[in-house]
Motif scaffolding. Sequence first.
Motif, PDB file in Angstrom:
ATOM      1  N   GLU A  15       0.927  -1.119   0.039  1.00  0.00           N
ATOM      2  CA  GLU A  15       0.188   0.046  -0.018  1.00  0.00           C
ATOM      3  C   GLU A  15       0.877   1.428  -0.154  1.00  0.00           C
ATOM      4  OE1 GLU A  15      -2.393  -0.406   3.584  1.00  0.00           O
ATOM      5  OE2 GLU A  15      -3.790  -1.962   2.522  1.00  0.00           O
ATOM      6  N   ASN A  16       2.199   1.262   0.523  1.00  0.00           N
ATOM      7  CA  ASN A  16       2.995   2.391   0.543  1.00  0.00           C
ATOM      8  C   ASN A  16       4.289   2.071  -0.156  1.00  0.00           C
ATOM      9  OD1 ASN A  16       1.722   3.933   2.937  1.00  0.00           O
ATOM     10  ND2 ASN A  16       1.495   2.020   3.465  1.00  0.00           N
ATOM     11  N   LYS A  17       3.970   1.385  -1.457  1.00  0.00           N
ATOM     12  CA  LYS A  17       5.324   1.230  -2.304  1.00  0.00           C
ATOM     13  C   LYS A  17       6.225   2.279  -2.282  1.00  0.00           C
ATOM     14  CE  LYS A  17       6.217  -1.527  -6.528  1.00  0.00           C
ATOM     15  NZ  LYS A  17       5.626  -2.207  -7.743  1.00  0.00           N
ATOM     16  N   GLY A  18       7.577   1.891  -2.279  1.00  0.00           N
ATOM     17  CA  GLY A  18       8.587   2.900  -2.506  1.00  0.00           C
ATOM     18  C   GLY A  18       8.542   3.994  -1.360  1.00  0.00           C
ATOM     19  N   ASP A  19       7.707   3.972  -0.279  1.00  0.00           N
ATOM     20  CA  ASP A  19       7.639   4.942   0.685  1.00  0.00           C
ATOM     21  C   ASP A  19       8.121   4.701   2.051  1.00  0.00           C
ATOM     22  OD1 ASP A  19       6.389   6.783  -1.144  1.00  0.00           O
ATOM     23  OD2 ASP A  19       4.681   6.365  -0.391  1.00  0.00           O
ATOM     24  N   VAL A  20       8.390   3.071   2.188  1.00  0.00           N
ATOM     25  CA  VAL A  20       9.089   2.964   3.638  1.00  0.00           C
ATOM     26  C   VAL A  20      10.315   2.972   3.914  1.00  0.00           C
ATOM     27  CG1 VAL A  20       8.844   1.002   5.108  1.00  0.00           C
ATOM     28  CG2 VAL A  20       6.632   1.419   3.798  1.00  0.00           C
ATOM     29  N   ALA A  21      10.981   3.512   4.706  1.00  0.00           N
ATOM     30  CA  ALA A  21      12.312   3.952   4.912  1.00  0.00           C
ATOM     31  C   ALA A  21      12.720   2.710   5.878  1.00  0.00           C
ATOM     32  CB  ALA A  21      12.612   5.032   5.638  1.00  0.00           C
ATOM     33  N   ALA A  22      12.163   2.303   6.923  1.00  0.00           N
ATOM     34  CA  ALA A  22      12.612   0.819   7.658  1.00  0.00           C
ATOM     35  C   ALA A  22      11.488   0.336   8.218  1.00  0.00           C
ATOM     36  CB  ALA A  22      13.423   1.894   8.778  1.00  0.00           C
ATOM     37  N   ILE A  23      11.911  -0.891   8.832  1.00  0.00           N
ATOM     38  CA  ILE A  23      10.915  -1.482   9.552  1.00  0.00           C
ATOM     39  C   ILE A  23      11.843  -1.674  11.029  1.00  0.00           C
ATOM     40  CG2 ILE A  23       9.803  -3.840  10.100  1.00  0.00           C
ATOM     41  CD1 ILE A  23       9.715  -4.181   7.099  1.00  0.00           C
ATOM     42  N   ILE A  24      10.951  -1.398  12.007  1.00  0.00           N
ATOM     43  CA  ILE A  24      11.713  -1.480  13.212  1.00  0.00           C
ATOM     44  C   ILE A  24      10.907  -2.484  14.181  1.00  0.00           C
ATOM     45  CG2 ILE A  24      10.627   0.950  14.329  1.00  0.00           C
ATOM     46  CD1 ILE A  24      13.220   1.125  15.838  1.00  0.00           C
ATOM     47  N   LEU A  25      11.525  -3.148  15.034  1.00  0.00           N
ATOM     48  CA  LEU A  25      10.829  -3.977  15.956  1.00  0.00           C
ATOM     49  C   LEU A  25      11.651  -4.596  16.981  1.00  0.00           C
ATOM     50  CD1 LEU A  25      10.570  -7.606  14.729  1.00  0.00           C
ATOM     51  CD2 LEU A  25      12.212  -6.142  13.652  1.00  0.00           C
TER      52      LEU A  25
ATOM     53  N   ASN B  91      14.965  -6.470   2.106  1.00  0.00           N
ATOM     54  CA  ASN B  91      15.860  -6.559   0.965  1.00  0.00           C
ATOM     55  C   ASN B  91      15.092  -6.261  -0.348  1.00  0.00           C
ATOM     56  OD1 ASN B  91      18.007  -7.445   2.738  1.00  0.00           O
ATOM     57  ND2 ASN B  91      17.780  -9.550   2.068  1.00  0.00           N
ATOM     58  N   ARG B  92      13.972  -6.842  -0.232  1.00  0.00           N
ATOM     59  CA  ARG B  92      13.143  -6.725  -1.629  1.00  0.00           C
ATOM     60  C   ARG B  92      12.763  -5.382  -1.754  1.00  0.00           C
ATOM     61  NH1 ARG B  92       7.593  -9.412  -1.593  1.00  0.00           N
ATOM     62  NH2 ARG B  92       8.697 -11.030  -0.736  1.00  0.00           N
ATOM     63  N   HIS B  93      12.345  -4.535  -0.663  1.00  0.00           N
ATOM     64  CA  HIS B  93      11.837  -3.114  -0.883  1.00  0.00           C
ATOM     65  C   HIS B  93      12.640  -1.991  -0.517  1.00  0.00           C
ATOM     66  CE1 HIS B  93       7.458  -4.568  -1.337  1.00  0.00           C
ATOM     67  NE2 HIS B  93       7.802  -5.446  -0.593  1.00  0.00           N
ATOM     68  N   GLU B  94      14.034  -2.453  -0.508  1.00  0.00           N
ATOM     69  CA  GLU B  94      15.078  -1.605  -0.058  1.00  0.00           C
ATOM     70  C   GLU B  94      14.711  -0.566   1.118  1.00  0.00           C
ATOM     71  OE1 GLU B  94      15.345   0.348  -4.022  1.00  0.00           O
ATOM     72  OE2 GLU B  94      16.843  -0.848  -4.584  1.00  0.00           O
ATOM     73  N   ALA B  95      14.329  -1.277   2.013  1.00  0.00           N
ATOM     74  CA  ALA B  95      14.061  -0.701   3.398  1.00  0.00           C
ATOM     75  C   ALA B  95      15.158  -1.008   4.297  1.00  0.00           C
ATOM     76  CB  ALA B  95      12.653  -0.982   3.913  1.00  0.00           C
ATOM     77  N   VAL B  96      15.433  -0.430   5.480  1.00  0.00           N
ATOM     78  CA  VAL B  96      16.353  -0.711   6.524  1.00  0.00           C
ATOM     79  C   VAL B  96      15.631  -1.488   7.434  1.00  0.00           C
ATOM     80  CG1 VAL B  96      17.991   0.567   8.201  1.00  0.00           C
ATOM     81  CG2 VAL B  96      17.600   1.532   5.989  1.00  0.00           C
ATOM     82  N   LEU B  97      16.280  -2.474   7.784  1.00  0.00           N
ATOM     83  CA  LEU B  97      15.657  -3.405   8.851  1.00  0.00           C
ATOM     84  C   LEU B  97      16.605  -3.091  10.176  1.00  0.00           C
ATOM     85  CD1 LEU B  97      14.104  -5.819  10.054  1.00  0.00           C
ATOM     86  CD2 LEU B  97      15.821  -7.360   9.277  1.00  0.00           C
ATOM     87  N   ILE B  98      15.703  -2.718  11.162  1.00  0.00           N
ATOM     88  CA  ILE B  98      16.163  -2.083  12.623  1.00  0.00           C
ATOM     89  C   ILE B  98      15.810  -3.096  13.555  1.00  0.00           C
ATOM     90  CG2 ILE B  98      16.284  -0.090  14.234  1.00  0.00           C
ATOM     91  CD1 ILE B  98      15.515   1.766  11.846  1.00  0.00           C
ATOM     92  N   PHE B  99      16.507  -3.681  14.283  1.00  0.00           N
ATOM     93  CA  PHE B  99      16.373  -4.458  15.527  1.00  0.00           C
ATOM     94  C   PHE B  99      16.797  -3.540  16.788  1.00  0.00           C
ATOM     95  CE2 PHE B  99      17.005  -9.154  14.095  1.00  0.00           C
ATOM     96  CZ  PHE B  99      16.111  -8.939  13.503  1.00  0.00           C
ATOM     97  N   ASP B 100      15.404  -3.330  17.676  1.00  0.00           N
ATOM     98  CA  ASP B 100      15.590  -2.625  18.751  1.00  0.00           C
ATOM     99  C   ASP B 100      16.178  -3.471  19.765  1.00  0.00           C
ATOM    100  OD1 ASP B 100      15.405  -1.471  21.217  1.00  0.00           O
ATOM    101  OD2 ASP B 100      13.201  -0.592  21.037  1.00  0.00           O
ATOM    102  N   GLU B 101      17.551  -3.702  20.070  1.00  0.00           N
ATOM    103  CA  GLU B 101      17.867  -4.634  21.105  1.00  0.00           C
ATOM    104  C   GLU B 101      18.229  -3.777  22.331  1.00  0.00           C
ATOM    105  OE1 GLU B 101      19.355  -8.131  20.469  1.00  0.00           O
ATOM    106  OE2 GLU B 101      19.902  -8.158  18.323  1.00  0.00           O
TER     107      GLU B 101
END
Length: 434
Positions: A195-205, A230-240
């Motif tokens: 739904e937000n193709k090309g607009d998502v900078a990161a996924i954080i969890l 990887n597929r959507h060129e977004a940064v994966l952020i792990f909140d550790e």
Amino acid sequence: MLLNKSEFLFNRAQQFIPGGVNSPARAFKSVGGIPVFFNKAKGSIITDEDGNEYIDYVGSWGPMILGHAYPPVVKAVQDASFNSTSFGAPTEIEINMAELVQRMVPNVEKVRMVNSGTEACMSAIRVARGYTGKEKIIKFEGNYHGHGDAFLIKAGSGALTLGQPSSPGVTKGTAKDTLNADYNNLESVEKLLKENKGDVAAIILEPVAGNMGCIPPEPGFLEGLRELCNRHEAVLIFDEVMTGFRLARGGAQERFDVWADLVTFGKIIGGGLPVGAFGGKKDIMDVVAPMGPVYQAGTLSGNPLAMSAGLAQLSALENHPEYYVELEEKTEYLEKRMRLLLNEHEIDYDMHRVGSMTSIFFTSETVTNFSTANTTNQELFRIFFHEMLNRGVYLPPSPFESWFLANSLTYEMLDATLTAADEALEVAKAKVMS
């Protein structure tokens, strides 16, 4: 009526401090009653202002993995303080800390020290946006990443405990750029990305949720997020902030063998002093000022006391891998016997453990996310908490927080905890059913 010291201090505190506490998680809103005021601790025994001792399963919400007043940490802080409590200028110990973090968490090629886990997560989001040129982020309902505006949308921890998943003061502009997915549900993430193709900078969890109770990732969930980023060129952020250096020397990344692009740290990394950090791949971190255009600063970042405490604690964990083995064994010992007690008392529950994090949900549901966590019987937990407190066991004062074990816990303390739980469960069940 004669007040105990905690009651007296809480009455006094409410005159000068909002709600009488400096963090909502301490307020006992979820369990009722007066917060306990403490004045000293050693190992896994914490002592209140009236001299009562408790076996501690909060551990300052995670940092005290080796116990309170761990001698090498205390000595490191004392030695550093003789030179100065702050320079506001570069020091060698900051380099030593960065090198140690990189050794323990090899995908963190560069790291920036900050002053809290909240600051680390806020900064990581800004860096991800600056690096990708995109504005939206995806977070998960019930995950808590500090009190930054972008994160107080269906948040966990104190926000969940107080029944306020969203906070006044967060603007509509901020809210529209924060997308909420269901934890442990890859389909909900894919839907948002589509739904937000090309607009998502990161996924954080939180790779292991610890702010709506301890909830582990379902098999394939973290791996799926890695592939989607990887597929959507977004940064994966792990909140550790919670899991870093606790679940393994390399944190949740090492334990689950899934590696993020950026990682945030706090708690254990400071040995109990206020500190946080964020780090990751060199090409991403090089956008941070003064190297790059993404501004981030902090007068007290890399504070020598915090760096000394953190360096002492992380060095102990690096040099003694057996500490992780011992801590896992102790937590498993508690979990197995607690399950037996819950079964004997015929109480509906779901219990999770990952490493030295654990929690109990009083529910017949299988807890995997925010909505199932909310099915827990909060009244039963409230009674259980106070019955445990009366028997000298200090649990997190909320059903939506993880328990944190320390290696300073002895098996005698664990057995005393189980004895207390046996009695507390009997009383709690009787009161709820009456």
